[in-house]
Design a protein around this motif. Structure first.
Motif, short mmCIF file in Angstrom:
data_model
loop_
_atom_site.label_atom_id
_atom_site.label_comp_id
_atom_site.label_asym_id
_atom_site.label_seq_id
_atom_site.Cartn_x
_atom_site.Cartn_y
_atom_site.Cartn_z
N LEU A 236 0.83 -1.21 0.00
CA LEU A 236 0.00 0.00 0.00
C LEU A 236 0.86 1.26 0.00
O LEU A 236 0.58 2.23 -0.70
N ARG A 237 1.93 1.24 0.80
CA ARG A 237 2.80 2.41 0.88
C ARG A 237 3.53 2.63 -0.44
O ARG A 237 3.81 3.76 -0.83
N ALA A 238 3.87 1.56 -1.14
CA ALA A 238 4.63 1.67 -2.38
C ALA A 238 3.81 2.27 -3.52
O ALA A 238 4.37 2.73 -4.51
N PRO B 294 -0.74 5.94 -1.73
CA PRO B 294 -2.17 6.29 -1.76
C PRO B 294 -2.40 7.63 -2.44
O PRO B 294 -1.58 8.53 -2.37
N SER B 295 -3.54 7.74 -3.12
CA SER B 295 -3.83 8.96 -3.87
C SER B 295 -5.06 9.70 -3.35
O SER B 295 -5.38 10.77 -3.84
N GLU C 281 -7.59 6.20 0.98
CA GLU C 281 -6.47 5.27 0.82
C GLU C 281 -5.40 5.56 1.87
O GLU C 281 -4.77 4.64 2.40
N LEU C 282 -5.18 6.84 2.16
CA LEU C 282 -4.22 7.21 3.19
C LEU C 282 -4.66 6.67 4.55
O LEU C 282 -3.85 6.13 5.31
N HIS C 283 -5.96 6.79 4.83
CA HIS C 283 -6.49 6.28 6.10
C HIS C 283 -6.31 4.76 6.19
O HIS C 283 -5.95 4.23 7.25
N THR C 284 -6.54 4.05 5.08
CA THR C 284 -6.37 2.60 5.07
C THR C 284 -4.93 2.22 5.36
O THR C 284 -4.65 1.30 6.14
N PHE D 121 0.45 15.35 3.45
CA PHE D 121 0.42 14.22 2.52
C PHE D 121 1.65 14.24 1.62
O PHE D 121 2.30 13.22 1.39
N SER D 122 1.99 15.43 1.14
CA SER D 122 3.16 15.57 0.28
C SER D 122 4.43 15.23 1.05
O SER D 122 5.34 14.59 0.52
#
Length: 444
Positions: free
Chosen positions: A331-333, A336-337, A341-344, A425-426
């Protein structure tokens, strides 16, 4: 002299505690379970050798072992012999010479048990905890006939299973205690501790799912309870950001008097209402039933048939962790967009950290360093997620009538949170600096 003698070392015992009498050390749970599983097959090797008497040392660990042996052999209650707690093999041999009957199983300790074996056979195997040596004594020294030897049962799979069950049961106690703390005082810190206890329990239940029956239902129940706490947690994040003064300049940028104190007051009132709603939800039939079921399932986990019969090997635990870690790494690779997805990703990495925290000793070496790196990564991911939730909530509240007088401030706060979340996020996935971005209270 008896016709058949079985020499046995007691099962795996707990290490002595400070000030504890060595004679009172009990079997470990894993040691007991390992014997219960192995004794029927081992004692079947005796075949039909007539009546069986069980002798035992007076020490607790030997007496507990002897009771398990007597039960498996369908023999009378064990008889205590002080000679089995001594270091003098001649004393025990003298008692055996006087004994009559078909078969005696003598449960004792090292160095006595191997010393008696050497006296009868001229040699002795290595007696690990729970090991059994059957022989026909004969009439002459060193003239006995060895029939069979079974070394002590492997206790490691039962130790790993015990650690897993203990970790789940501890989760049950933590949730119950922190729920009570929150109901007594619904503060942000008490809510935070309650949420962590729920997340830990769900993480461990998900990790342990290959060995648990009903793990999916357990995770669903925990998620239901956790979901009830989410809005109050979002309120605490937003209130912390606004109360800290992080957005004071933005709110005053048009030259009008700041209404942030009024925003803080209205948010505090809203938080109090939400805390009352959550307390009511926790007492509701549906949520309280889910919580009660969760606590029961955690306290006394329902194991699969394979786990009950064979325990859990350490390699199995390590492989399970590696599979979950691989999914999080994938997931990290990507990366997430979207915020979802970030929360997951954050949730998956939290699960790994909680598993390491509670089961680190059962996992492969080096996981402690991984936990530290996961915590560092989650701090950054958490900042992005917190700003995203604050942006959503402040935008939602701006549309409510009771916030009409501070609608402009809430909209500016929502915009600022959204921008701060994008920078966070960035930073997490592109290297942008976060130095100019205010961070929410880490205790939330």
């Amino acid at each position: 002299m008896v016709k058949t003698l079985v020499l046995m070392r007691h099962g795996r015992a707990r290490a002595a505690r400070p000030g504890e009498d060595d004679s009172e050390r009990p079997l470990t749970k894993a040691g007991r379970v390992a014997l219960e599983r192995s004794l029927p097959a081992t004692l079947a090797l005796l075949g039909d050798r007539g009546s069986v008497a069980v002798w035992t040392s007076p020490l607790l660990r030997a007496r507990q072992t002897a009771r398990l042996v007597a039960r498996a052999a369908r023999a009378p209650e064990p008889v205590v012999h002080g000679s089995l707690a001594s270091t003098d093999p001649e004393r025990l041999m003298a008692e055996l010479q006087e004994a009559e009957g078909d078969c005696v199983i003598a449960v004792g300790h090292v160095p006595l048990v191997p010393a008696v074996a050497r006296g009868l056979l001229g040699t002795s195997p290595d007696f690990k905890p729970g090991a059994m040596l059957a022989l026909e004594p004969g009439g002459q020294p060193s003239g006995a006939l060895a029939l069979w030897f079974v070394n002590g049962p492997a206790v490691e799979p039962w130790e790993e299973l015990d650690a897993l069950e203990s970790a789940l049961a501890a989760c049950s106690r933590r949730i119950a205690g922190r729920r009570d703390d929150f109901l007594a005082e619904p503060s942000a810190s008490n809510l935070h501790r309650l949420r962590i206890s729920l997340r830990e329990a769900r993480s461990l239940a998900r990790f342990a799912s290959p060995w648990l029956r009903g793990s999916s239902s357990l995770c669903d129940d925990l998620s239901l309870v956790q979901g009830q706490t989410s809005r109050l947690r979002d309120m605490d994040v937003l209130l912390s950001l606004v109360a800290s003064g992080s957005f004071r300049e933005a709110a005053c940028g048009d030259g009008t008097p700041s209404r942030l104190p009024q925003v803080v007051s209205l948010l505090a009132d809203e938080r109090e209402r939400e805390a009352g709603r959550l307390k009511g939800a926790l007492a509701s039939k549906r949520v309280s039933a889910a919580l009660s079921s969760s606590l029961k399932s955690l306290d006394k986990p329902r194991l699969t048939k394979a786990a009950r019969e064979h325990g859990v090997a350490r390699d199995e635990l390590a492989q399970r962790f590696d599979r979950l870690a691989g999914k999080a790494d994938a997931l990290r690779a990507l990366p997430p967009s979207t915020p979802d997805e970030l929360h997951t990703l954050r949730k998956r990495e939290k699960e790994l950290r909680y598993v390491i925290r509670r089961l680190g000793d059962q996992l492969a070496p080096g996981q402690a360093s991984r936990a530290a790196s996961l915590r560092e990564a989650q701090d950054v991911l958490g900042t992005a997620c917190d700003y995203a939730s604050a942006a959503r909530l402040s935008g939602e509240l701006a549309r409510k009538g009771r916030f009409s007088e501070v609608r402009g401030e809430l909209r500016r706060i929502s915009s600022d949170c959204s921008q701060a979340g994008e920078r966070a996020f960035s930073h997490a996935f592109g290297g942008a600096e976060l130095a100019d971005v205010p961070s929410p209270d880490e205790n939330l």
